[in-house]
Design an enzyme around this catalytic site. Structure first.
Site, PDB file in Angstrom:
ATOM      1  N   TYR A   1       4.314   1.067  -3.076  1.00 36.03           N
ATOM      2  CA  TYR A   1       5.286   2.047  -2.581  1.00 36.03           C
ATOM      3  C   TYR A   1       6.616   1.980  -3.330  1.00 36.03           C
ATOM      4  O   TYR A   1       7.433   2.898  -3.214  1.00 36.03           O
ATOM      5  CB  TYR A   1       5.553   1.829  -1.091  1.00 36.03           C
ATOM      6  CG  TYR A   1       4.800   2.779  -0.190  1.00 36.03           C
ATOM      7  CD1 TYR A   1       3.734   3.525  -0.663  1.00 36.03           C
ATOM      8  CD2 TYR A   1       5.157   2.916   1.140  1.00 36.03           C
ATOM      9  CE1 TYR A   1       3.040   4.375   0.173  1.00 36.03           C
ATOM     10  CE2 TYR A   1       4.466   3.771   1.986  1.00 36.03           C
ATOM     11  CZ  TYR A   1       3.409   4.493   1.494  1.00 36.03           C
ATOM     12  OH  TYR A   1       2.741   5.332   2.332  1.00 36.03           O
TER      13      TYR A   1
ATOM     14  N   LYS B   1      -4.658 -10.568  -1.720  1.00 37.97           N
ATOM     15  CA  LYS B   1      -5.592 -10.759  -2.837  1.00 37.97           C
ATOM     16  C   LYS B   1      -4.994 -11.849  -3.736  1.00 37.97           C
ATOM     17  O   LYS B   1      -4.904 -11.713  -4.961  1.00 37.97           O
ATOM     18  CB  LYS B   1      -5.746  -9.398  -3.564  1.00 37.97           C
ATOM     19  CG  LYS B   1      -6.821  -9.335  -4.582  1.00 37.97           C
ATOM     20  CD  LYS B   1      -8.227  -9.325  -4.012  1.00 37.97           C
ATOM     21  CE  LYS B   1      -9.245  -9.388  -5.146  1.00 37.97           C
ATOM     22  NZ  LYS B   1     -10.575  -9.848  -4.724  1.00 37.97           N
TER      23      LYS B   1
ATOM     24  N   ASP C   1     -10.871  -8.613   0.185  1.00 41.51           N
ATOM     25  CA  ASP C   1     -12.250  -8.112   0.118  1.00 41.51           C
ATOM     26  C   ASP C   1     -13.107  -8.746   1.213  1.00 41.51           C
ATOM     27  O   ASP C   1     -13.910  -8.078   1.869  1.00 41.51           O
ATOM     28  CB  ASP C   1     -12.867  -8.293  -1.274  1.00 41.51           C
ATOM     29  CG  ASP C   1     -12.485  -9.598  -1.943  1.00 41.51           C
ATOM     30  OD1 ASP C   1     -11.420 -10.148  -1.619  1.00 41.51           O
ATOM     31  OD2 ASP C   1     -13.246 -10.082  -2.792  1.00 41.51           O
TER      32      ASP C   1
ATOM     33  N   ASP D   1      -3.210   0.016   3.746  1.00 42.98           N
ATOM     34  CA  ASP D   1      -3.717   1.385   3.759  1.00 42.98           C
ATOM     35  C   ASP D   1      -5.246   1.372   3.848  1.00 42.98           C
ATOM     36  O   ASP D   1      -5.848   2.055   4.681  1.00 42.98           O
ATOM     37  CB  ASP D   1      -3.266   2.070   2.459  1.00 42.98           C
ATOM     38  CG  ASP D   1      -3.036   3.556   2.655  1.00 42.98           C
ATOM     39  OD1 ASP D   1      -3.042   4.007   3.816  1.00 42.98           O
ATOM     40  OD2 ASP D   1      -2.837   4.254   1.653  1.00 42.98           O
TER      41      ASP D   1
END
Ligand code: NAP
Length: 420
Positions: free
Chosen positions: A159, A229, A283, A307
């Site tokens: 963003y 991640k 993940d 998101d």
């Protein structure tokens, strides 16, 4: 209070901050609440939400005085710009507002107005609850196991919008700097390249994670999961995780324990009133929400992960038509559904207004109107349980009646009257 092209309601009182506080609201029984319908289906679902929220307010002895604001297409018509200062200032002044979706062109054109609004108002926490309501069709066998709330950082990561376009002088300068001065040679393939930078700051991470932990403590939730991640992006996503553990360990005393402490010192026995902070790689988390749904509770994560995560969670409990959201800053909030402007359905009185109605429910909760908030949820759930639904749910249900957007809103209002 004077704005260029906004009609301020003659009646109604402004929501203000309680004296001496920076984030506690003083909410009158007749607040002025700004509303942006937004683009595409925003003009279908916005009025439907107004009707339902007004009914719930009235049923609990209050009155909403709406103030229409403009952004996107409706602002271009009136102001010849996408996001007028009038709109931003009016939300700042009134502290609590609700909006529908705004269209963002892909690849070229103007940058996201949603992102601009959230940044200009410093609405740093995008909060997306996902819970199951009776009667909603779901692609999973036990959708009632889903009861999660995602706190998604709203001002940095992707963003922040720091990108350079392929073929420009700027991108070549960045490439040369990265390769020659930062030692990242042999990383970028030859030929045209676009480059983006994602900042993750200590300030941005910690205030978001604090908000998630505070929520978990206030609402008796068991855990806060930091989703990242960090195995690949060690100094951004990995650092977010580490700052999260720092907040948990340094700022909350016995109220918060880490998953390591839980197992190393307590053999997995969680104290009744403590929140456990753990972390999962993104993940893995996307499969865990399907395979171990009921083990997750509150999630704190960065912008992009949040998101993906919240849409995936939303899919398990009925999809975008019913997934609510809200953006919070200190002492202000902007409620908005998770879904976009779905332009192919614009003006057809067809799509599901539940997502924006339940976003309004979050707004009521923030205003301290918990009775009205509960009434909204119960009336929506009752309506769906009666088999009265819009097209998106009807196509996956047997024996349901397909209603238009406006008819669904009327059915919810009828149930508000019956339940109150
Ligand atoms: P979208 O507008 O959310 O629509 C994707 C699909 O989700 C629709 O085709 C529909 O699926 C379903 N859907 C969305 N809203 C629904 C509703 N109220 N009731 C029932 N089903 C609903 O996503 P998009 O097509 O990717 O994005 C369109 C535009 O919206 C883009 O410009 C995007 O940037 C913008 N956007 C804005 C926001 C925001 O304002 N916060 C958020 C996301 C996207 P079916 O056709 O399968 O029924």
């Amino acid at each position: 209070m004077s704005y260029d092209k906004i009609d301020v309601p003659e009646d109604g009182t402004k929501i203000t901050l309680k004296a001496g506080t920076e984030d506690e609201l003083e909410v009158p029984d007749d607040p002025i609440i700004p509303i942006i319908y937004g683009d595409g289906v925003g003009t279908d679902v916005g009025p439907a939400a107004q009707q339902v929220l007004e009914a719930a307010a009235e049923a609990t002895g209050r009155e909403i005085n709406w103030m229409r604001l403009f952004a996107g297409e409706s602002a271009r018509e009136r102001y010849d710009e996408n996001l007028p200062e009038d709109t931003v200032q009016a939300i700042k002044d009134h502290r609590v507002a609700i909006k529908g979706p705004l269209t963002t062109p892909v690849g070229a054109g103007f940058r996201s107005l949603n992102v601009a609004l959230r940044k200009k108002l410093d609405l740093y926490a995008n909060v997306r609850p996902t819970y199951y309501m009776d009667g909603v069709p779901s692609p999973v066998s036990e959708p009632e196991q889903m009861d999660m709330i995602t706190f998604r950082e709203n001002t940095e990561d992707v963003y922040a919008g720091i990108e350079w376009e392929a073929g420009t002088d700027e991108v070549e300068q960045v490439k040369t700097f990265v390769e020659d001065e930062m030692g990242a040679d042999d990383v970028i393939h030859d030929g045209p390249v676009g480059i983006g930078v994602k900042p993750i700051t200590e300030f941005g991470s910690k205030r978001l994670i604090r908000r998630a932990i505070d929520y978990a403590l206030e609402h008796d939730r068991d855990s806060v999961t930091l989703v990242h991640k960090g195995n690949i992006m060690k100094f951004t996503e990995g650092q977010f995780r580490d700052w999260g553990y720092e907040v948990a360990e340094e700022e909350y005393g016995d109220e918060v324990i880490t998953e390591d402490t839980l197992w190393e010192e307590r053999d997995g026995e969680q104290p009744d009133d403590a929140v456990v902070v753990n972390d999962r790689i993104a993940d893995n988390m996307l499969q865990q929400i399907l395979t171990r749904t009921d083990q997750y509770d509150v999630v704190a994560t960065m912008n992009l992960n949040g998101d993906y995560m919240s849409d995936a969670c939303g899919a398990q409990i009925g999809g975008l038509g019913i997934a609510p959201g809200a953006n919070f800053g200190d002492g202000r909030m902007l409620a908005e559904p998770v879904h976009g402007s779905a332009p192919k359905y614009e003006g057809q009185d067809k799509v599901n207004p539940t997502a924006i109605i339940l976003s309004g429910r979050m707004m009521f909760e923030y205003m301290g109107w918990t009775d009205a908030a509960d009434l909204v949820r119960n009336a929506v759930e009752e309506t769906i349980s009666q088999g009265l639904v819009t097209y998106d749910l009807e196509r996956n249900l047997e024996d349901a009646e397909k209603l238009a957007t406006s008819e669904f809103a009327e059915a919810v209002v009828d149930n508000i009257e019956t339940l109150s």
